[in-house]
Design an enzyme around this catalytic site. Structure first.
Site, mmCIF file in Angstrom:
data_model
loop_
_atom_site.group_PDB
_atom_site.id
_atom_site.type_symbol
_atom_site.label_atom_id
_atom_site.label_comp_id
_atom_site.label_asym_id
_atom_site.label_seq_id
_atom_site.Cartn_x
_atom_site.Cartn_y
_atom_site.Cartn_z
ATOM 1 N N LEU A 1 70.943 45.178 19.455
ATOM 2 C CA LEU A 1 72.062 45.688 18.663
ATOM 3 C C LEU A 1 73.222 44.700 18.558
ATOM 4 C CD1 LEU A 1 73.357 47.998 17.054
ATOM 5 C CD2 LEU A 1 74.304 48.848 19.218
ATOM 6 N N LYS B 1 57.085 44.045 33.491
ATOM 7 C CA LYS B 1 58.154 44.113 34.500
ATOM 8 C C LYS B 1 57.738 45.058 35.635
ATOM 9 C CE LYS B 1 61.146 41.495 32.300
ATOM 10 N NZ LYS B 1 61.520 40.161 32.802
ATOM 11 N N TYR C 1 55.836 45.033 27.238
ATOM 12 C CA TYR C 1 56.914 44.220 27.838
ATOM 13 C C TYR C 1 57.396 44.892 29.126
ATOM 14 C CZ TYR C 1 61.708 43.037 28.902
ATOM 15 O OH TYR C 1 62.852 42.728 29.572
ATOM 16 N N ASP D 1 56.843 24.700 31.839
ATOM 17 C CA ASP D 1 56.414 26.098 31.761
ATOM 18 C C ASP D 1 56.249 26.696 33.156
ATOM 19 O OD1 ASP D 1 54.657 27.699 29.220
ATOM 20 O OD2 ASP D 1 54.954 28.526 31.224
ATOM 21 N N SER E 1 63.991 45.064 34.362
ATOM 22 C CA SER E 1 64.627 45.708 33.213
ATOM 23 C C SER E 1 64.580 47.222 33.354
ATOM 24 C CB SER E 1 63.886 45.298 31.928
ATOM 25 O OG SER E 1 64.296 46.095 30.845
HETATM 26 C C1 WQD Z 1 70.072 49.358 21.648
HETATM 27 C C2 WQD Z 1 70.339 50.566 20.756
HETATM 28 C C3 WQD Z 1 68.570 50.995 19.206
HETATM 29 C C4 WQD Z 1 69.201 47.280 16.923
HETATM 30 C C5 WQD Z 1 65.836 46.429 24.760
HETATM 31 C C6 WQD Z 1 64.772 46.238 25.799
HETATM 32 C C7 WQD Z 1 65.408 45.934 27.120
HETATM 33 C C8 WQD Z 1 66.288 44.735 26.977
HETATM 34 C C9 WQD Z 1 67.373 45.045 25.946
HETATM 35 C C10 WQD Z 1 65.112 42.691 27.399
HETATM 36 C C11 WQD Z 1 69.111 51.435 20.555
HETATM 37 C C12 WQD Z 1 69.841 50.598 18.463
HETATM 38 C C13 WQD Z 1 69.298 48.297 17.855
HETATM 39 C C14 WQD Z 1 69.491 47.548 15.561
HETATM 40 C C15 WQD Z 1 69.969 49.831 16.144
HETATM 41 N N1 WQD Z 1 65.550 43.619 26.555
HETATM 42 N N2 WQD Z 1 69.676 49.537 17.478
HETATM 43 N N3 WQD Z 1 69.870 48.818 15.230
HETATM 44 O O1 WQD Z 1 66.147 48.838 22.918
HETATM 45 O O2 WQD Z 1 67.993 49.534 24.544
HETATM 46 O O3 WQD Z 1 66.586 47.558 25.079
HETATM 47 O O4 WQD Z 1 66.695 45.307 24.713
HETATM 48 O O5 WQD Z 1 65.333 42.553 28.558
HETATM 49 O O6 WQD Z 1 64.404 45.693 28.084
HETATM 50 O O7 WQD Z 1 64.045 47.449 25.918
HETATM 51 O O8 WQD Z 1 68.226 47.427 23.230
HETATM 52 O O9 WQD Z 1 69.791 46.383 21.664
HETATM 53 O O10 WQD Z 1 67.371 46.743 20.926
HETATM 54 O O11 WQD Z 1 68.911 48.695 21.135
HETATM 55 O O12 WQD Z 1 70.316 50.983 15.800
HETATM 56 O O13 WQD Z 1 69.417 46.669 14.649
HETATM 57 O O14 WQD Z 1 70.710 50.103 19.469
HETATM 58 O O15 WQD Z 1 67.900 52.043 18.538
HETATM 59 O O16 WQD Z 1 69.550 52.778 20.479
HETATM 60 P P1 WQD Z 1 67.202 48.461 23.889
HETATM 61 P P2 WQD Z 1 68.564 47.233 21.687
#
Ligand code: WQD
Length: 331
Positions: free
Chosen positions: A197, A150, A146, A56, A122
């Protein structure tokens, strides 16, 4: 080179890029958020050994012993909890783990007399940006615990660097990492239900899930869905190698955005995966996800100019590599 969190999705790709650039790699990971095996693949792909240690990064004594025993000269700190939604529900876990590990690593480095520190930050630190694309000089304002961890670690880095000019500190603000190494042998395999996503779309493409829930189509964007700056993970990790090489001649604290500099919407991403796979990806528009913003796109000009680094892989390449890794490693 010590990579904390080195066994994870980005960590293992970082190990690959470091080995390809001729560095030695030691990984420290507690495997709380990833499965084992990726670093053995990295060793196989490169023909070079990765020293893989389970532990850790909040344990400063352990980190210092790893640094000393393996003659580490620089640290890339990636070990962190990283789910935005979870951080809202369990903020104490996030502050304890993310701040605790960063401070422990810096303490261990100072005790061991090594000063080169690269931090996995981030774009979440920007909160809801006033405009896009976002330069490093944009206002900072994380909107969830989160992102706040950062933001706080960047403040710690700034103050520690100012206290002793032997420190060389670089914070790399990731936008949205996607894809996988072209071999397809290192896949993004989040533990549990994907938050992000691309892994969600991949789960639908591989038949693990029935449809993608699209979190809102009423944003002020061309098609109403969220727009993000998706960066191929290999471009992202090559940015770390460039940052390490740059810091050899630059002391103090530096910050760089690592992104493409262009945005892709949720529906555009789904269509790109459909085109690459030849599959139909069912999706359903549902309510917005709390805390989501409309658009988040990098201005990567500073990294381009000062690190001599720029992305070289397209979103289509990222979709193809993500699909290749999923189908190659599908259990
Ligand atoms: C991307 C887009 C969602 C999932 C986060 C963290 C960032 C980094 C990356 C860690 C958005 C849309 C998503 C789904 C959807 N994490 N979406 N359906 O929120 O930009 O960033 O993850 O380091 O710090 O903040 O990434 O991939 O979650 O979302 O419609 O099932 O896809 O609304 O517009 P995000 P994401």
């Amino acid at each position: 080179m010590l990579v904390t969190g080195g066994a994870g999705y980005i960590g293992s790709h970082t190990a690959l890029a470091l080995l390809n650039a001729g560095h030695q790699v030691v990984s420290l990971d507690n495997y709380v958020n990833c499965t084992r095996g990726a670093l053995a693949v990295v060793s196989d792909l490169t023909g070079r050994e990765v020293v893989e240690i389970e532990g850790d990064a909040t344990d400063a004594t352990l980190v210092q012993s790893v640094i000393t025993e393996h003659n580490v000269s620089a640290v890339i700190h990636m070990a962190a909890l990283k789910a935005v939604g979870e951080s809202v529900e369990q903020p104490l876990d996030y502050y304890r783990n993310n701040l605790g590990s960063a401070i422990a690593v810096l303490d261990a480095m100072k005790a061991a007399g090594i000063w080169n520190f690269v931090f996995s930050s981030s774009a979440t630190v920007y909160g809801d940006p006033e405009s896009n694309p976002i330069p490093e000089t944009a206002a900072i304002g994380a909107a969830n615990p989160y992102g706040m961890t950062k933001e706080m670690i960047e403040v710690i880095m700034r103050d520690v660097a100012a206290s002793d000019d032997r420190w060389r500190m670089t914070s790399l603000r990731y936008f949205n990492p996607v894809g996988a190494h072209e071999s397809g042998r290192i896949a993004e395999a989040p533990v549990g239900k994907p938050n992000n996503l691309m892994p969600m779309v991949m789960d639908v493409a591989t038949g693990k899930r029935d449809e993608v829930m699209v979190f809102g189509d009423d944003y002020p964007t061309p098609d109403g869905t969220g727009v993000r700056d998706y960066i191929h993970v290999m471009d992202l990790v090559e940015g770390h190698v460039a940052a390490l090489e740059h810091m050899d001649n630059h002391s103090g604290y530096e910050v760089y955005n690592l992104g493409q500099g262009s945005g892709v919407s949720v529906i555009e991403m789904i269509r790109a995966v459909e085109k690459i796979t030849g599959l139909t990806i069912p999706f359903r528009i549902v309510d917005r996800r709390p805390g989501d913003i409309a658009e988040c796109v990098a201005d990567p000009a500073r990294a381009n100019a000062e690190l001599g680094w720029a992305t070289t892989r397209s979103i289509e390449q990222a979709c193809a590599d993500a699909w290749n890794s999923q189908s190659a490693t599908a259990g």
